[in-house]
Design an enzyme around this catalytic site. Sequence first.
Site, short mmCIF file in Angstrom:
data_model
loop_
_atom_site.label_atom_id
_atom_site.label_comp_id
_atom_site.label_asym_id
_atom_site.label_seq_id
_atom_site.Cartn_x
_atom_site.Cartn_y
_atom_site.Cartn_z
N CYS A 173 2.41 -2.51 4.63
CA CYS A 173 1.98 -1.73 3.46
C CYS A 173 3.16 -1.37 2.55
O CYS A 173 2.95 -0.85 1.46
CB CYS A 173 1.26 -0.47 3.91
SG CYS A 173 -0.16 -0.82 4.93
N HIS A 213 2.26 5.80 -0.14
CA HIS A 213 1.25 4.83 0.28
C HIS A 213 0.01 5.60 0.74
O HIS A 213 0.11 6.55 1.52
CB HIS A 213 1.83 3.98 1.41
CG HIS A 213 0.79 3.18 2.12
ND1 HIS A 213 -0.13 2.41 1.44
CD2 HIS A 213 0.48 3.06 3.44
CE1 HIS A 213 -0.93 1.83 2.31
NE2 HIS A 213 -0.59 2.22 3.53
N ASN A 238 -7.21 2.56 2.40
CA ASN A 238 -5.84 2.04 2.52
C ASN A 238 -5.86 0.58 2.06
O ASN A 238 -6.32 -0.29 2.79
CB ASN A 238 -5.40 2.16 3.99
CG ASN A 238 -4.04 1.53 4.26
OD1 ASN A 238 -3.49 0.83 3.41
ND2 ASN A 238 -3.52 1.77 5.44
N1 COA Z 1 -16.01 7.22 14.04
C1 COA Z 1 -16.29 8.07 15.04
N2 COA Z 1 -15.50 8.23 16.09
C2 COA Z 1 -14.38 7.52 16.16
C3 COA Z 1 -14.02 6.59 15.14
C4 COA Z 1 -14.89 6.46 14.05
N3 COA Z 1 -14.65 5.63 13.04
N4 COA Z 1 -12.84 6.03 15.48
C5 COA Z 1 -12.46 6.56 16.64
N5 COA Z 1 -13.40 7.45 17.05
C6 COA Z 1 -13.39 8.27 18.26
C7 COA Z 1 -12.55 7.68 19.37
O1 COA Z 1 -13.29 6.73 20.12
C8 COA Z 1 -12.23 8.91 20.18
O2 COA Z 1 -13.33 9.25 20.97
P1 COA Z 1 -13.12 9.83 22.45
O3 COA Z 1 -12.38 11.13 22.25
O4 COA Z 1 -14.51 10.00 22.93
O5 COA Z 1 -12.30 8.82 23.17
C9 COA Z 1 -12.07 10.00 19.11
O6 COA Z 1 -12.79 9.52 17.95
C10 COA Z 1 -10.66 10.28 18.74
O7 COA Z 1 -10.02 9.00 18.50
P2 COA Z 1 -8.52 8.90 18.05
O8 COA Z 1 -8.18 7.46 17.82
O9 COA Z 1 -7.67 9.66 19.00
O10 COA Z 1 -8.63 9.67 16.65
P3 COA Z 1 -7.50 10.17 15.71
O11 COA Z 1 -7.66 11.60 15.46
O12 COA Z 1 -6.16 9.67 16.12
O13 COA Z 1 -7.91 9.42 14.34
C11 COA Z 1 -7.10 7.55 13.08
C12 COA Z 1 -7.90 8.00 14.28
C13 COA Z 1 -7.02 6.03 13.08
C14 COA Z 1 -7.81 8.02 11.81
C15 COA Z 1 -5.66 8.19 13.16
O14 COA Z 1 -5.09 7.93 14.42
C16 COA Z 1 -4.77 7.69 12.09
O15 COA Z 1 -4.93 8.02 10.94
N6 COA Z 1 -3.74 6.90 12.47
C17 COA Z 1 -2.86 6.27 11.51
C18 COA Z 1 -3.52 5.01 11.06
C19 COA Z 1 -2.95 4.44 9.80
O16 COA Z 1 -3.09 5.00 8.76
N7 COA Z 1 -2.34 3.26 9.94
C20 COA Z 1 -1.87 2.51 8.84
C21 COA Z 1 -0.49 2.90 8.52
S1 COA Z 1 0.03 1.97 7.14
#
Ligand code: COA
Length: 345
Positions: A116, A272, A303
């Site tokens: 990105c 970003h 994104n």
């Molecule tokens: N809808 C509903 N539930 C979801 C889901 C969705 N789209 N995606 C994941 N979950 C669930 C998971 O299965 C998990 O359930 P569990 O507790 O029963 O196991 C729960 O939500 C928490 O998942 P987790 O992955 O720990 O959530 P999080 O708070 O870390 O949020 C992201 C997930 C991806 C939004 C977050 O980690 C994030 O923003 N990471 C950075 C990603 C990014 O921007 N990358 C690009 C960089 S350029």
Amino acid sequence: MQSYPIQIGYLGVGRYLPPNILTNAHLERMVETSDEWIVQRTGIHERRIMGEGESVLSMATAAAREALDRAGISANQITDVRVGVNTHLRWPSLATMVQNELGIDDGTASDISAGCSAYIFCVDSIYQKMMTEWLLEGKKSYALAIGVDGLSLITDWTDRQTCVLFGDGAGAAVIGPVESGGILATTTRAQGKYGDLLYLTPYIKPSLDDPEKMTFHTRTGTIEPLIYMEGRKVFPVAVRSMMAEIKTVIEKHNRISGESLTLDDIEYVIPHQANHRIVSAVAEGLKLPLEQVYSEGVVKYGNNSAASIPIGYVENIGKRPGALEVDVAFGAGFASGAILRRNPS
Ligand code: COA
């Protein structure tokens, strides 16, 4: 204010966003998710997805044309086209294809893959080259920096953790000598040790029947390259890296110029648009009020990778004349970077 012997900056910016909108309500019908979860965890309400006849090439070319129009520069004045892209998995480079579409028949062109942050890497390389050519050869020129991605091509539409995050789009800037404002410093970095937290699954050979589909035939079958991400582990590194890049680019400028700029002098940041929580955490970490940080893009477009910063420029055209601003990005690789620049007065 310090003055450089030469000033290089943006003469015009442009963007392209596909008209096709994918809302959270659509995603609720595709995977087990909810509008509430997506908005709370990411701030994203909708994103743009390429449709029939659209490709990374068509988006990049459209954004470039808009930037050239705003700059009042004709395509044949451009001698360097650099495209930051992660979703053009074939030859020749997308930059050469854009060059051809625009009817530019001389100069140089190349792609940069830096997740990105690829747009920032393009501006960094254009800026360093222009500075050198101007100072050593007295040569002034114009270049196009383009950030484009069609992440929908490689999104795993069954993975609810990633498919809610991404969208498609393109942004572009014409770079050249400017009367006022301009780029003050750029910085880039990569941390390959984190490669296994965010990557595209490997591929072998593009499909001949539909190259836009990104399907690859191997001897043993067909694979589609898909995004793999460990979101929870990516999050803190993204925040730390973007905060560090902002400080680094200010320090670099101070070393070059003898000025003593601090974070307090930065009037606006265009980060970003990974997701709203990352953007807010960067603002909070640097004690910057959220009003001074661009965060509207992620709400409407998700994104869109290399495109997100130049897309943000278009929404900020003409605002804050003379202001000191920083663009900052982070992405796969973990590649990160920043641009310190002053708006024209
Ligand atoms: N809808 C509903 N539930 C979801 C889901 C969705 N789209 N995606 C994941 N979950 C669930 C998971 O299965 C998990 O359930 P569990 O507790 O029963 O196991 C729960 O939500 C928490 O998942 P987790 O992955 O720990 O959530 P999080 O708070 O870390 O949020 C992201 C997930 C991806 C939004 C977050 O980690 C994030 O923003 N990471 C950075 C990603 C990014 O921007 N990358 C690009 C960089 S350029």
